[in-house]
Design a protein around this motif. Structure first.
Motif, short mmCIF file in Angstrom:
data_model
loop_
_atom_site.label_atom_id
_atom_site.label_comp_id
_atom_site.label_asym_id
_atom_site.label_seq_id
_atom_site.Cartn_x
_atom_site.Cartn_y
_atom_site.Cartn_z
N GLN A 1 76.80 -43.48 -20.87
CA GLN A 1 75.58 -43.88 -21.58
C GLN A 1 75.31 -42.95 -22.76
OE1 GLN A 1 72.55 -43.93 -18.59
NE2 GLN A 1 73.13 -45.97 -17.80
N THR A 2 75.48 -41.64 -22.50
CA THR A 2 75.28 -40.65 -23.58
C THR A 2 76.25 -40.88 -24.72
OG1 THR A 2 74.56 -39.03 -21.96
CG2 THR A 2 75.22 -38.18 -24.11
N SER B 1 77.45 -41.53 -10.76
CA SER B 1 76.22 -41.40 -11.55
C SER B 1 76.46 -40.55 -12.80
CB SER B 1 75.13 -40.79 -10.68
OG SER B 1 73.95 -40.60 -11.41
N CYS C 1 78.49 -42.45 -15.26
CA CYS C 1 77.66 -43.46 -15.90
C CYS C 1 76.77 -42.81 -16.98
CB CYS C 1 76.80 -44.19 -14.88
SG CYS C 1 77.76 -45.29 -13.80
N ARG C 2 76.18 -41.67 -16.62
CA ARG C 2 75.34 -40.97 -17.59
C ARG C 2 76.14 -40.52 -18.80
NH1 ARG C 2 71.62 -36.96 -13.82
NH2 ARG C 2 70.44 -38.62 -12.74
N LYS C 3 77.33 -40.01 -18.54
CA LYS C 3 78.18 -39.56 -19.64
C LYS C 3 78.55 -40.72 -20.55
CE LYS C 3 82.34 -36.89 -20.61
NZ LYS C 3 83.51 -36.18 -20.02
#
Length: 517
Positions: free
Chosen positions: A500-501, A493, A496-498
């Motif tokens: 996306q960022t 997660s 994935c967030r990194k």
């Protein structure tokens, strides 16, 4: 007898008298077939010079000077010829209730006997106490008060509640179950049945028999530990097994197989029975369903099938039959409500035995090498019948399958010369032991008395249930697996967030460049 022989004999008697143990034996159950087995063991202890006190429902008519009865006779009617000739699931469930309720009653009768309580009040010293392991643990409370090592003894295979207290594996997929068919090779349905029946029998035993035994003991003594704890402290169990019949099992060192010690040498037949057997050109087939099951309660249609089978075979028949009814020509069939079973089985002209496969009868058949048609009715008989077939001693025939064709086929199979020869080999292996079963039973009883402070209980008997089945280890692995999954998901997660960022940042930079351009 010369002078030296007299001196040696006198010294032997003195030695036995000086070194004889003071032994208490407690048999609270009122089943005659059980005590018939134990009696041989008790008599051997007495013969070897031990001072034996026997609490039972079957006192000796003429006891020797070192045999002392505390009689419970008359308090409960003894079990004999009480079981009808039928088998069903409801009857099996009824057996569970009977075992538990009779275990409760046996305890009440035992403790109500003043002579029994006097042993405790006098603080009588015993070197070892032998206790029947069956339907009641009440005697363990008495043994605890007398502060003596305990030896358990059975006249049958293990009851469902015995496995855990001695640390014996009880896997329904290959361990024969006391009340169920299938032996060591159960079907899928039989495995389900075993799990259900195992839970049922243990529940009624613990809830009705053992709990009531504990409460009954508490009326007289306020310091009796939980009976299941006392059961796990039993030094040895003299188990009426032998692997030649019942197959190889995983028993701890303190569970001793002593199956077969009750069978004495056959005596010559006499009178009309002798003539009937001796004049049989093709031998005799013996039929008996023990001391509990009445042959005369067999349904009329099945009796007709049996008589038809008799007429088709050249052998003569001897049948334990409880009524005066004339079933067939007396030259073909000999009937009586009592028969000298060991003497009949030990006669060379006895060629087959149709039996309910009680452990006593089965043991006597294998002792003399007589092939069996085993038709179980109740109790441990289904497990014994499976063992008879698996060992090669005989074949099974279930009551539901009893008809003319099936019975005739069963008899023809066991009467085959090759089958009979194999049964003789099974019998030969049964007898081939480094120590006789009776000597073994006595030896380990004396051993427990010699080392009263030693613990022989298997570690498995005292390990908590969760630890025995490694539930804590399994739970740990499951927890670690769940933590691993959780951590993996968290890391994934975060990644994935990194990503996306970073992607959003790259898009923002691209937009700014586009505007400048």
């Amino acid at each position: 007898m010369n002078y030296h022989t007299k001196i040696i004999t006198l010294l032997f008697i003195l030695f036995n008298t000086v070194n004889g143990l003071n032994i208490l034996t407690i048999f609270p159950y009122h089943g005659k077939s059980h005590f018939f087995v134990f009696k041989v063991y008790i008599q051997e202890l007495v013969r070897r010079g031990h001072n034996v006190t026997v609490i039972s429902h079957f006192p000796e008519a003429k006891p020797s000077k070192n045999y002392h009865d505390i009689s419970l006779a008359g308090s409960i009617e003894s079990i004999e010829d009480g079981q009808p000739f039928q088998r069903s699931f409801l009857i099996i469930l009824g057996v569970g209730v009977y075992l538990a309720s009779s275990g409760k009653e046996n305890c009440e009768v035992l403790l109500a006997k003043k002579d029994v309580r006097d042993l405790i009040e006098r603080k009588q010293k015993f070197d070892v106490i032998v206790v029947e392991q069956f339907n009641s643990d009440c005697a363990l409370g008495i043994a605890y008060k007398l502060r003596a090592p305990v030896v358990g003894i059975t006249s049958h295979i293990l009851m469902p509640w015995h496995y855990s207290r001695f640390g014996i594996p009880n896997n329904p997929s290959f361990v024969s179950f006391h009340f169920s068919e299938g032996g060591t090779k159960p079907t899928f349905f039989q495995r389900i049945e075993r799990i259900v029946l195992d839970f049922y029998f243990k529940t009624v035993f613990y809830v009705i028999s053992q709990r009531n035994n504990q409460n009954e003991l508490a009326k007289y003594y306020d310091d009796i530990p939980p009976l299941e704890e006392l059961a796990r402290d039993i030094k040895f169990l003299l188990l009426y097994h032998n692997f030649i019949l019942t197959g190889s099992s995983i028993f701890p060192a303190n569970v001793i197989e002593v199956g077969g010690y009750h069978v004495k040498e056959a005596k010559p037949l006499t009178g009309d029975l002798l003539r009937f057997v001796e004049e049989s050109e093709h031998g005799v087939i013996y039929i008996s369903f023990g001391s509990v099951i009445k042959s005369s309660t067999m349904p009329a249609d099945k009796v007709k099938d049996v008589l038809d089978v008799m007429s088709h075979l050249p052998q003569r028949f001897i049948w334990k039959w409880e009524t005066k009814t004339i079933l067939m020509d007396k030259n073909k069939l000999y009937v009586s409500d009592w028969l000298p079973q060991i003497d009949i089985l030990g006669h060379p002209k006895t060629v087959a035995f149709w039996s309910h496969s009680g452990m006593g009868s089965t043991t006597e058949a294998i002792h003399f090498g007589v092939p069996m048609v085993a038709m179980p009715v109740v109790g441990d008989q289904p497990a014994n019948a499976a063992a008879v077939e698996e060992s090669g001693l005989g074949v099974q025939l279930q009551i539901r399958d009893l008809n003319k064709d099936n019975l005739l086929a069963a008899f023809k199979k066991v009467l085959d010369p090759k089958f009979r020869e194999n049964a003789k080999q099974v019998s030969k292996a049964w007898h081939d032991r480094p120590m006789s079963p009776l000597n073994s039973a006595v030896y380990w009883t004396e051993f427990a008395a010699r080392y009263p402070n030693f613990t022989f209980t298997a570690a498995a008997a005292k390990v908590p249930c969760y630890q025995y089945y490694n539930l804590d280890v399994v739970a740990t692995f499951i927890l670690l697996f769940l933590v691993l999954i959780y951590c993996s998901k968290r890391i994934l997660s975060l990644c994935c967030r990194k990503a996306q960022t970073q992607e959003q940042s790259n898009r923002s930079k691209n937009k700014k460049r586009t505007k400048r351009d």
